[in-house]
Design a protein around this motif. Structure first.
Motif, short mmCIF file in Angstrom:
data_model
loop_
_atom_site.label_atom_id
_atom_site.label_comp_id
_atom_site.label_asym_id
_atom_site.label_seq_id
_atom_site.Cartn_x
_atom_site.Cartn_y
_atom_site.Cartn_z
N ILE B 105 9.75 11.11 8.44
CA ILE B 105 8.92 10.75 7.29
C ILE B 105 7.62 11.53 7.36
CG2 ILE B 105 9.72 8.41 6.84
CD1 ILE B 105 7.76 7.42 8.91
N ASP B 106 6.85 11.55 6.29
CA ASP B 106 5.61 12.32 6.41
C ASP B 106 4.52 11.50 7.11
OD1 ASP B 106 5.06 12.14 2.92
OD2 ASP B 106 3.92 11.07 4.46
N GLN B 107 3.47 12.21 7.52
CA GLN B 107 2.53 11.60 8.45
C GLN B 107 1.76 10.42 7.88
OE1 GLN B 107 -0.06 13.93 10.86
NE2 GLN B 107 1.52 15.42 11.37
N SER B 108 1.54 10.39 6.56
CA SER B 108 0.79 9.26 6.03
C SER B 108 1.61 7.98 6.16
CB SER B 108 0.40 9.52 4.56
OG SER B 108 1.56 9.63 3.78
N LEU B 110 4.04 7.56 8.42
CA LEU B 110 4.12 7.30 9.85
C LEU B 110 2.88 6.55 10.33
CD1 LEU B 110 5.68 7.78 12.51
CD2 LEU B 110 4.46 9.95 12.76
N TYR B 111 1.72 6.99 9.86
CA TYR B 111 0.48 6.36 10.26
C TYR B 111 0.44 4.89 9.81
CZ TYR B 111 -4.47 5.24 10.40
OH TYR B 111 -5.66 4.64 10.66
N ILE B 114 2.65 2.91 12.07
CA ILE B 114 2.05 2.68 13.39
C ILE B 114 1.11 1.47 13.32
CG2 ILE B 114 0.44 3.63 15.10
CD1 ILE B 114 1.56 6.42 14.43
N MET B 115 0.27 1.45 12.28
CA MET B 115 -0.68 0.35 12.13
C MET B 115 0.06 -0.98 11.90
SD MET B 115 -3.45 1.72 12.71
CE MET B 115 -4.55 0.35 12.39
N GLN B 126 7.03 -0.32 17.51
CA GLN B 126 5.87 0.29 18.17
C GLN B 126 6.34 1.44 19.08
OE1 GLN B 126 4.29 -3.61 19.69
NE2 GLN B 126 2.32 -2.73 19.17
N ALA B 130 5.58 5.47 18.43
CA ALA B 130 4.82 6.15 19.49
C ALA B 130 5.61 7.33 20.03
CB ALA B 130 4.48 5.18 20.61
N LYS B 131 6.92 7.12 20.19
CA LYS B 131 7.78 8.19 20.67
C LYS B 131 7.81 9.34 19.66
CE LYS B 131 12.63 8.89 21.94
NZ LYS B 131 13.02 9.63 20.73
N LYS B 132 7.80 8.99 18.39
CA LYS B 132 7.80 10.03 17.36
C LYS B 132 6.55 10.91 17.48
CE LYS B 132 8.63 12.23 13.51
NZ LYS B 132 9.75 13.16 13.39
N VAL B 133 5.39 10.28 17.64
CA VAL B 133 4.16 11.07 17.75
C VAL B 133 4.19 11.88 19.05
CG1 VAL B 133 1.64 11.02 17.83
CG2 VAL B 133 2.86 9.38 16.40
N MET B 136 6.04 14.91 18.56
CA MET B 136 5.32 15.90 17.75
C MET B 136 4.33 16.69 18.60
SD MET B 136 4.73 13.40 14.49
CE MET B 136 3.25 14.20 13.92
N LEU B 149 -1.33 17.55 14.09
CA LEU B 149 -1.86 16.22 13.81
C LEU B 149 -2.95 16.24 12.75
CD1 LEU B 149 -2.01 14.66 17.40
CD2 LEU B 149 -0.15 14.60 15.75
#
Lengths: 193, 174
Positions: B105-108, B110-111, B114-115, B126, B130-133, B136, B149
């Motif tokens: 998915i795109d980073q927005s 993903l962010y 995460i939250m 979680q 975290a593994k996805k980031v 990256m 990032l």
């Protein structure tokens, strides 16, 4: 002693050390095979498309630590170059250190080991990483170095891992001697699981 | 609508709860799926979220919540089996395929995930994000990580600090 029962069919040849006999090679293969999988071994995947906004740095330290704790040691150390925000993270994540992770050939094939000349540089890195990280040590695997050449280093490393509360330790000496003395601090290390 | 009987509601139909996103969208899901959230679990055990009452989630918008619930619904059966000791290799492979696709998915987004995973304390999610980031970040130089990032370009001071770091931690760059 007949070591033929230890042979594992699929294992590729370990780089032979001069004077190593077939039994030693076979036993070392078995040892490399049985080194447990370290925590946080993760697979590669493609990066998410980036739209130029630095959201990750806005995350809580707790979340960043969760991310960083999934990286191999050299990669975590690299993230501390990113920005001041990331600098403390490497030190605040329990250390997972594999000397094999520093040698591309070992990353590709976990039972392959390099020759003596390659590992000489690695021993300095092991010393550096163990010294710089304040602990705790979650998992330390030293399986590539020719320790017979470095008796002083072994003493130093074992004192470091014991003092910093290592939980999992894999330690394979190369090429072979069984009579390598280990520092007594290791045996009084209560954190080992 | 009758209040759900907590615990012994063994009438065949699974107990449902309602979650309300920050933008007031209502989501009705099985209690077992919503209970993957440690934050929601106690409320649901106490019988909350049933009938006309929903559980408001002021920190999660509807787009994110719908994505979070997609994850929970997929993972609830395995979680109900206590980490799925009976799961077949096929089931596990299917979950893994789902997870890989899920974070593609795109980073927005993903962010936001995460939250949400953090606020709702959904352990599996979680770990997944975290593994996805971490993936990256892997195998990249600090400059490449910064670009991936979305960090702003480094100031001259930051650049000097990065260079100093590369000298000090030479082994990390081999």
């Amino acid at each position: 002693m007949d070591l033929s029962g230890w042979r594992i069919a699929s294992v590729q040849t370990v780089h032979a050390f001069n004077g190593q006999d077939q039994g030693t090679v076979t036993a070392l293969k078995a040892a490399y095979e049985s080194v447990p999988t370290p925590p946080a071994a993760a697979a590669w995947s493609t990066a998410a498309p980036n739209d130029g906004v630095d959201r990750i740095s806005r995350l809580l330290d707790q979340i960043l630590r969760n991310i960083v704790s999934r990286l191999p040691t050299n990669e975590v150390a690299r993230t501390s170059a990113l920005a001041s925000r990331w600098r403390g993270l490497w030190h605040s994540v329990p250390l997972v250190f594999l000397d094999a992770g520093l040698i591309p050939g070992c990353v590709k094939n976990p039972t392959w080991r390099p020759g003596l000349e390659v590992t000489l540089g690695i021993t300095n890195t092991v010393s550096d990483a163990l010294k710089k990280h304040p602990g705790p040590f979650r998992c330390v695997q030293i399986t590539c170095c020719y320790l017979d050449m470095n008796k002083e280093k072994i003493k130093e490393w074992m004192q470091q891992v014991a003092a910093k509360g290592v939980q999992e330790l894999a330690f394979i000496n190369r090429p072979w001697p069984f009579n390598l003395p280990l520092p007594t601090t290791l045996f009084s290390c209560t954190s080992l699981m | 609508m009758a209040a759900p009987e907590s615990g012994d509601g063994n009438n065949g139909a699974a107990r449902m709860v309602t979650l309300i996103s920050s933008d007031n969208t209502r989501f009705e899901v099985e209690a077992a799926a919503a209970s993957l959230s440690q934050t929601l679990q106690l409320t649901i055990l106490d019988g909350g979220g049933g009938g006309g009452d929903g559980i408001p989630l002021p920190n999660v918008d509807s787009a994110t919540l719908s994505k979070v619930l997609e994850y929970c619904i997929k993972h609830a059966p395995a979680a109900a089996n206590g980490g799925a000791p009976n799961a077949t290799a096929v089931d596990r492979a299917e979950l893994e395929r789902f997870d890989n696709e899920f974070v593609n998915i795109d980073q927005s987004v993903l962010y936001s995930l995460i939250m949400a995973a953090h606020n709702l304390e959904i352990e599996g999610l979680q770990s997944l994000v975290a593994k996805k980031v971490a993936d990256m970040i892997k195998g990249k130089s600090p400059m490449e990580i910064r670009r991936t990032l979305g960090f702003p370009d480094p100031t001259p001071e930051e650049q000097a600090e990065m260079n100093a770091h590369m000298l000090e931690y030479g082994w990390a760059y081999e």
